[in-house]
Write a protein that holds these residues in place. Structure first.
Motif, mmCIF file in Angstrom:
data_model
loop_
_atom_site.group_PDB
_atom_site.id
_atom_site.type_symbol
_atom_site.label_atom_id
_atom_site.label_comp_id
_atom_site.label_asym_id
_atom_site.label_seq_id
_atom_site.Cartn_x
_atom_site.Cartn_y
_atom_site.Cartn_z
ATOM 1 N N ILE A 183 0.835 -1.199 0.000
ATOM 2 C CA ILE A 183 0.000 0.000 0.000
ATOM 3 C C ILE A 183 0.872 1.251 0.000
ATOM 4 C CG2 ILE A 183 -1.626 1.350 1.385
ATOM 5 C CD1 ILE A 183 -2.904 -0.967 -0.092
ATOM 6 N N SER A 186 2.378 1.835 -3.449
ATOM 7 C CA SER A 186 1.503 1.682 -4.609
ATOM 8 C C SER A 186 1.481 2.903 -5.526
ATOM 9 C CB SER A 186 0.072 1.352 -4.158
ATOM 10 O OG SER A 186 -0.449 2.382 -3.328
ATOM 11 N N SER A 210 1.967 8.571 0.678
ATOM 12 C CA SER A 210 0.991 7.719 1.357
ATOM 13 C C SER A 210 0.841 8.086 2.831
ATOM 14 C CB SER A 210 1.396 6.245 1.239
ATOM 15 O OG SER A 210 2.579 5.974 1.974
ATOM 16 N N ARG A 214 -2.898 6.205 3.978
ATOM 17 C CA ARG A 214 -2.806 4.760 3.769
ATOM 18 C C ARG A 214 -4.175 4.094 3.854
ATOM 19 N NH1 ARG A 214 2.307 5.727 6.486
ATOM 20 N NH2 ARG A 214 3.971 5.310 4.973
ATOM 21 N N LEU A 218 -5.710 2.000 0.894
ATOM 22 C CA LEU A 218 -6.239 0.659 1.093
ATOM 23 C C LEU A 218 -7.633 0.548 0.480
ATOM 24 C CD1 LEU A 218 -6.072 -2.163 2.332
ATOM 25 C CD2 LEU A 218 -6.950 -1.193 4.474
ATOM 26 N N ASN A 221 -7.178 0.612 -3.421
ATOM 27 C CA ASN A 221 -6.709 -0.652 -3.984
ATOM 28 C C ASN A 221 -7.741 -1.760 -3.827
ATOM 29 O OD1 ASN A 221 -3.617 -0.609 -4.868
ATOM 30 N ND2 ASN A 221 -3.824 0.794 -3.144
#
Length: 278
Positions: A183, A186, A210, A214, A218, A221
């Motif tokens: 994460i 990413s 991030s 985060r 999350l 994603n």
């Protein structure tokens, strides 16, 4: 930024999707991402914790881009993504063949082949897709020429992807620690392509972007995986729309996070060479 030796990207300070030439200070698509007024208060700011709205903002902007492009404009995404899917499938088959051939105890070799080979393919395909997605997110029209234009980014992208997949594979068993790293990193490929960073620098930049986001990442994603699964249900036909939507959505997420983290940094003069407007 000085390029290191960790898979350095191409030099220069251009940004994908910005039109060539133009008068100094002229507005161009995506320029709004470079000033603080472009970021509504509902978008998660840097370091203070995400608000949860940045994911919705990213997907909303991406959906608008796909409507602007139309089906014809999605074809370059489809061709590149299909090529990535086929390449990953072939490499997975090779990895399984090696695993089945080796005697018991040789599990480390196919694992190494799978991680490194997968990282190489992800870096090559990912940098190409990011180039197309950033061009789209900044108001341009993606082209299959991105496969050629992304070649200078491949070494740095491969380094970043191999590190990410290696760390993920080694740490996923430790209370999901691998997910945390995945994460946090990413946004490395969008940052690498947009800022022409080397592989390690892009991971550090993604880590910084991030910070405080985060949970948003999350969610982002998780929704990407959900949308891709939904798109694959009708014989994969839904992926024609869902896959580009997810790619462009992630590009918008990166641009929103970058602008929120660097509100005082104006966009640099647009001198990108492959830009088209409808």
């Amino acid at each position: 930024m000085t390029q290191g030796n960790q898979g350095g990207g191409p030099t220069g300070a251009t940004h994908p999707g910005q039109p060539p030439g133009g008068m100094p200070g002229a507005a161009y698509p995506g320029a709004s991402y470079g000033h603080p007024g472009a970021i509504p208060g509902r978008v998660g700011g840097g370091g203070g914790g995400g608000s949860g709205w940045i994911t919705a903002e990213a997907f909303s902007a991406a959906w608008g881009d796909l409507q602007r492009l139309g089906f014809h404009g999605l074809l370059p995404f489809v061709f590149v993504l299909l090529g990535c899917f086929v390449a990953q499938g072939v490499w997975s088959g090779i990895t399984k063949l090696v695993f089945d051939t080796l005697p018991f105890g040789g599990i480390g070799i196919p694992l190494l082949i799978g991680v490194v080979g997968g990282g190489v393919l992800s870096g090559i395909g990912g940098s190409t897709i990011c180039l197309m997605a950033l061009t789209t997110a900044r108001g341009g029209t993606p082209s299959i020429e991105a496969a050629r234009d992304s070649i200078p980014y491949w070494p740095a992208a491969v380094v970043a992807s191999v590190i990410t997949q290696s760390v993920f594979s080694l740490t996923i068993a430790f209370c999901g620690l691998g997910v945390f790293f995945a994460i946090s990193w990413s946004l490395s490929l969008p940052a690498l392509v947009d800022r022409k960073l080397n592989g390690v620098e892009s991971l550090a930049e993604s880590w910084d972007l991030s910070e405080g986001r985060r949970v948003d990442l999350l969610i982002m994603n998780s929704l990407v995986l959900l949308f891709l699964c939904m798109g694959a249900i009708p014989c994969g036909l839904g992926l024609v729309v869902m896959a580009p939507l997810c790619c462009v959505g992630m590009a918008h997420f990166y641009l929103l996070a970058d602008a929120a983290s660097n509100p005082s940094c104006p966009p640099e003069p647009p001198i990108w060479g492959h830009y088209s407007r409808e």
